[in-house]
Design a protein around this motif. Structure first.
Motif, PDB file in Angstrom:
ATOM      1  N   ARG A   1       6.955  11.646  11.332  1.00  0.00           N
ATOM      2  CA  ARG A   1       6.478  10.708  12.342  1.00  0.00           C
ATOM      3  C   ARG A   1       6.688   9.255  11.880  1.00  0.00           C
ATOM      4  O   ARG A   1       7.133   8.414  12.645  1.00  0.00           O
ATOM      5  CB  ARG A   1       4.986  10.973  12.582  1.00  0.00           C
TER       6      ARG A   1
ATOM      7  N   VAL B   1      -0.431   3.186   7.252  1.00  0.00           N
ATOM      8  CA  VAL B   1      -0.468   3.763   8.591  1.00  0.00           C
ATOM      9  C   VAL B   1      -1.910   3.830   9.097  1.00  0.00           C
ATOM     10  O   VAL B   1      -2.188   3.582  10.263  1.00  0.00           O
ATOM     11  CB  VAL B   1       0.195   5.157   8.593  1.00  0.00           C
ATOM     12  N   LYS B   2      -2.821   4.143   8.185  1.00  0.00           N
ATOM     13  CA  LYS B   2      -4.235   4.254   8.563  1.00  0.00           C
ATOM     14  C   LYS B   2      -4.784   2.954   9.166  1.00  0.00           C
ATOM     15  O   LYS B   2      -5.676   2.994  10.008  1.00  0.00           O
ATOM     16  CB  LYS B   2      -5.053   4.622   7.320  1.00  0.00           C
TER      17      LYS B   2
ATOM     18  N   LEU C   1       0.821  -1.213   0.000  1.00  0.00           N
ATOM     19  CA  LEU C   1       0.000   0.000   0.000  1.00  0.00           C
ATOM     20  C   LEU C   1       0.857   1.266   0.000  1.00  0.00           C
ATOM     21  O   LEU C   1       2.024   1.236   0.383  1.00  0.00           O
ATOM     22  CB  LEU C   1      -0.871   0.021   1.257  1.00  0.00           C
ATOM     23  N   GLU C   2       0.231   2.366  -0.402  1.00  0.00           N
ATOM     24  CA  GLU C   2       0.894   3.651  -0.199  1.00  0.00           C
ATOM     25  C   GLU C   2       0.995   3.841   1.318  1.00  0.00           C
ATOM     26  O   GLU C   2       0.119   3.383   2.065  1.00  0.00           O
ATOM     27  CB  GLU C   2       0.049   4.758  -0.837  1.00  0.00           C
TER      28      GLU C   2
ATOM     29  N   MET D   1       3.417  10.712  -1.317  1.00  0.00           N
ATOM     30  CA  MET D   1       3.099  11.561  -2.467  1.00  0.00           C
ATOM     31  C   MET D   1       2.247  12.734  -1.998  1.00  0.00           C
ATOM     32  O   MET D   1       1.090  12.531  -1.616  1.00  0.00           O
ATOM     33  CB  MET D   1       2.310  10.778  -3.509  1.00  0.00           C
ATOM     34  N   GLU D   2       2.818  13.906  -2.066  1.00  0.00           N
ATOM     35  CA  GLU D   2       2.047  15.085  -1.701  1.00  0.00           C
ATOM     36  C   GLU D   2       1.293  15.511  -2.958  1.00  0.00           C
ATOM     37  O   GLU D   2       1.904  15.911  -3.941  1.00  0.00           O
ATOM     38  CB  GLU D   2       3.001  16.206  -1.262  1.00  0.00           C
TER      39      GLU D   2
ATOM     40  N   LYS E   1       0.448   6.095   3.484  1.00  0.00           N
ATOM     41  CA  LYS E   1      -0.639   6.675   4.272  1.00  0.00           C
ATOM     42  C   LYS E   1      -1.734   5.636   4.543  1.00  0.00           C
ATOM     43  O   LYS E   1      -2.314   5.609   5.623  1.00  0.00           O
ATOM     44  CB  LYS E   1      -1.212   7.930   3.598  1.00  0.00           C
ATOM     45  N   ASP E   2      -1.985   4.760   3.576  1.00  0.00           N
ATOM     46  CA  ASP E   2      -2.997   3.730   3.781  1.00  0.00           C
ATOM     47  C   ASP E   2      -2.513   2.667   4.756  1.00  0.00           C
ATOM     48  O   ASP E   2      -3.302   2.133   5.534  1.00  0.00           O
ATOM     49  CB  ASP E   2      -3.381   3.084   2.444  1.00  0.00           C
TER      50      ASP E   2
ATOM     51  N   LEU F   1       8.882   6.501  13.812  1.00  0.00           N
ATOM     52  CA  LEU F   1       8.223   5.379  14.483  1.00  0.00           C
ATOM     53  C   LEU F   1       8.477   4.031  13.835  1.00  0.00           C
ATOM     54  O   LEU F   1       8.401   2.997  14.483  1.00  0.00           O
ATOM     55  CB  LEU F   1       6.707   5.614  14.536  1.00  0.00           C
TER      56      LEU F   1
ATOM     57  N   GLN G   1       0.666  19.209   7.863  1.00  0.00           N
ATOM     58  CA  GLN G   1       0.266  17.832   8.161  1.00  0.00           C
ATOM     59  C   GLN G   1       1.141  16.826   7.421  1.00  0.00           C
ATOM     60  O   GLN G   1       1.568  15.826   7.982  1.00  0.00           O
ATOM     61  CB  GLN G   1      -1.190  17.603   7.748  1.00  0.00           C
ATOM     62  N   PHE G   2       1.398  17.133   6.142  1.00  0.00           N
ATOM     63  CA  PHE G   2       2.204  16.221   5.331  1.00  0.00           C
ATOM     64  C   PHE G   2       3.615  16.085   5.900  1.00  0.00           C
ATOM     65  O   PHE G   2       4.124  14.975   6.091  1.00  0.00           O
ATOM     66  CB  PHE G   2       2.269  16.711   3.876  1.00  0.00           C
TER      67      PHE G   2
ATOM     68  N   PHE H   1       3.606  14.157   9.030  1.00  0.00           N
ATOM     69  CA  PHE H   1       3.313  12.742   8.785  1.00  0.00           C
ATOM     70  C   PHE H   1       4.583  11.988   8.385  1.00  0.00           C
ATOM     71  O   PHE H   1       4.908  10.950   8.942  1.00  0.00           O
ATOM     72  CB  PHE H   1       2.243  12.614   7.698  1.00  0.00           C
TER      73      PHE H   1
ATOM     74  N   LYS I   1      -2.444  21.609   3.426  1.00  0.00           N
ATOM     75  CA  LYS I   1      -2.145  20.424   4.229  1.00  0.00           C
ATOM     76  C   LYS I   1      -0.644  20.225   4.407  1.00  0.00           C
ATOM     77  O   LYS I   1      -0.203  19.168   4.844  1.00  0.00           O
ATOM     78  CB  LYS I   1      -2.706  19.188   3.534  1.00  0.00           C
TER      79      LYS I   1
END
Lengths: 177, 486
Positions: free
Chosen positions: B99, B58-59, B52-53, B80-81, B55-56, B103, B92-93, B96, B89
């Motif tokens: 982080r 981590v979600k 996955l990308e 990918m911004e 962000k997905d 982590l 936030q980007f 993210f 955003k």
């Protein structure tokens, strides 16, 4: 629920291997197909080494972890492999592959196929079904993924809220369900 | 012994298998839609998260406690911004990415993809790239958007971290600069050594000078695949590409009006197999020791701008040099304009090399105009031509009197080697039929003519196809030739 996808033509000259599923169905499979499953291949080679089954095709390999419905789908996937294995190098091909992956519809089916491919050590299949499953998470909301796979959220509301704040960027811009 | 053990091993896991449960309770499961995905082993779930990308991936930590920490072991990171409100955003980007980098477990990275604007954050972005290199990343793809702001503030061109240029683990590096207004200078440090790099792609960069470009190309000992896409060469007079392992070389020139390039490429490729070129021949390409070349593609375009700048003769000489360098290829794909370009300097036609290995010639990019007289001269130089393909159709200019036209002279390969002709996007006009008739009459040992009709050009449908087919069958000189419509 039956072994309909195997080759019904017994006059085919290639060697056959018989697989027995958890629900005691027998599948006669072409050797080339069966050898894609490394677990079967290993078993088969051990048998050969021990010269137990000099009669070859009469060996029955038990697969107590695989249901006949799942094995039938894995075999039919195997037979399509040569075409679907080409590396997607443009957008159009990627879309075609995505459509192909969509055919393995329900979440339960996918989990079964992944478990079976993992158990059989069938690497190409595992990668394909993993990707098919990932397609249902990519760009989707947490709510959608939970609902689709029947996952029960067990966080306290404030815990979940904390995550959503910390990773705020990840939670925006998802596809419509 | 071995069998017994294995047999037991196969049987042993039976009881814990969710599949065995499924067999019993299938109906129940289907009705309740129970969570079976969460029962998959960690290793499989982690593999899925890696697909996955980021962000997905981590979600999924918020799906349930089972998933909370799974993503932290992923070995591929993709950031990918994008989106219309990416400026809003931005904070936030940035947070993210940082982080996630902190982590994530400290295991090595396989892949790191970053596409974002630089703005005022060059140092933070460099720190990310350094972190990826420190985690022994193998595949690195960086796309940086650089606008006037980010340059005003730094005054200096963007400088990528030095450690990147001495990475031992990198096997694939793609570097793209996005800037709508102008091009961005690629600053290359003094010491470069990519000991494992096999693929290098650079897009939209300006190379600063001869020496730094040469330094870059001497620091890639095992490079196999090099792509230089829309890069600017106006600071560079000459480049020598001589990576010993290089198999594939692709050079695409800039497409806009920035026509200040005039660089000489000297290409030595003992192992070079594929060469791709696209552009207006703003630069000169000379080949040395490239007898291993199998396949070349020359996408010469920009006729209008070449004529406007009165570069016809220059282009003609450059096409000639290019073709001389490629004279040993087996397969060649060119735009019809390559042939027209040659005709700008007629004195060169007599000196065209013989392509003694060439078996397949394909015309790409635009329809082939058979009225141009040079085609006959070129095919003359292809003694072993076996297969001739017109990818975007053919035509005969109306001013060329159809009844009189013929390909002159008819090349020897028409009677000795040519076995297959393919015409795509066929429109079925009188001129086209005239050409096909001529080809069928001249190709004495043709085995196959494949015609695929263009839906918007070809009128008359299947019925007419049949009619055309029957008509063409009459003009075959090779009685065994099959004519297929698709």
């Amino acid at each position: 629920m039956s072994n309909t996808s195997e080759n019904p033509n017994p006059s085919s000259s290639s060697a056959k291997i018989t697989l027995k599923t958890s629900d005691n169905e027998l599948f006669e499979v072409e050797e080339a197909v069966a050898m894609k499953f490394c677990t079967v291949k290993q078993y088969f080679e051990d048998e050969k080494d021990n010269d137990v089954a000099a009669r070859g095709s009469s060996t029955v390999i038990p697969l107590p972890n695989v249901h006949s419905a799942v094995l039938a789908r894995l075999i039919s996937y195997c037979k399509k492999l040569p075409q679907s294995n080409a590396v997607a190098d443009n957008h159009e091909e990627e879309e075609t592959k995505k459509k192909e992956r969509k055919q393995y519809g329900t979440p339960g089916d996918l989990v079964d196929l992944i478990s079976a491919a993992n158990y059989l050590d069938f690497k190409e299949g595992l990668e394909f079904f993993n990707q098919a499953l990932a397609d249902h998470i990519q760009n989707k909301s947490v709510e959608y993924v939970r609902k689709f796979f029947g996952i029960k959220g067990d966080f306290e509301p404030h815990e979940e809220e904390k995550y959503r704040e910390e990773y705020a960027w990840a939670f925006e811009g998802v596809d419509e369900d | 012994m071995e069998i017994v053990r294995r047999r037991r091993a196969i049987g042993e896991t039976m009881n814990v298998s969710p599949l065995a449960r499924k067999a019993k309770n299938q109906k129940l499961n289907d009705e309740q839609n129970t969570d079976r995905i969460s029962n998959l082993p960690d290793a499989i779930l982690q593999r899925i998260l890696t697909l996955l990308e980021t962000k997905d991936a981590v979600k999924t930590s918020t799906l349930s406690k089972r998933w909370q920490y799974l993503w932290m072991s992923i070995t591929d990171l993709v950031f990918m911004e994008d989106g219309p409100d990416k400026r809003k955003k931005r904070v936030q980007f940035m947070n993210f990415v940082e982080r996630v980098l902190v982590l994530r477990e400290s295991s090595d990275l396989t892949l790191f993809v970053l596409s974002c604007d630089v703005l005022n954050d060059a140092s933070r972005i460099n720190a990310w790239i350094s972190a990826a290199v420190m985690h022994k990343v193998q595949v690195l793809s960086i796309g940086l958007g650089i606008d006037e702001d980010s340059r005003c503030n730094s005054e200096e061109p963007i400088m990528l971290p030095h450690c990147l240029f001495t990475s031992e683990s990198l096997t694939y590096l793609s570097l793209t600069y996005f800037n709508l207004e102008s091009y961005v200078l690629l600053k290359i440090p003094s010491s470069i050594w990519f000991s494992s790099l096999k693929t290098l792609k650079i897009r939209f960069a300006v190379f600063p000078d001869d020496r730094s470009m040469q330094r870059l190309l001497s620091g890639v000992p095992v490079l196999e695949d090099l792509t230089l896409d829309a890069c600017c060469w106006w600071n560079v007079r000459s480049v020598c590409i001589s990576a010993p392992m290089l198999k594939t070389l692709a050079i695409y020139e800039t497409v806009d009006g920035l026509d200040q390039d005039d660089c000489q490429f000297l290409i030595f490729g003992m192992n070079l197999k594929y060469f791709y070129y696209g552009g207006k021949l703003k630069n000169e390409y000379l080949f040395y020791k490239t007898s291993s070349l199998m396949k070349a593609v020359i996408y010469l375009g920009g006729k209008d701008s070449i004529e406007k700048d009165k570069r016809q003769r220059e282009v003609s000489y450059r096409v000639h040099k290019l073709l001389r360098g490629l004279s040993l290829v087996k397969k060649l794909a060119i735009t019809p304009y390559v042939i027209e370009g040659l005709s700008y300097a007629e004195e060169l036609l007599a000196h065209l090399p013989v392509f003694c290995n060439l078996t397949c010639l394909k015309f790409i990019g635009e329809p082939m105009n058979f009225a141009s007289g040079e085609l006959g001269n070129i095919i003359q130089k292809l003694p072993c031509l076996n297969s001739l393909i017109f990818n975007v159709g053919i035509f005969l200019s109306p001013y060329c009197e159809e009844g009189e036209w013929k390909l002159d002279p008819v090349a020897p390969c028409f009677s000795t080697h040519l076995k297959s002709i393919t015409i795509r996007e066929f429109g079925g006009t009188k001129g086209e039929l005239h050409v096909v008739n001529f080809l069928l009459e001249s190709a004495l040992i043709l085995e196959r003519l494949v015609i695929s009709c263009s839906l918007d050009k070809f009128s008359g449908g299947v019925g007419r196809q049949k009619e055309v087919h029957d008509l063409l069958m009459l003009s075959r000189r090779s009685r065994t030739c099959a004519i297929e419509f698709s």
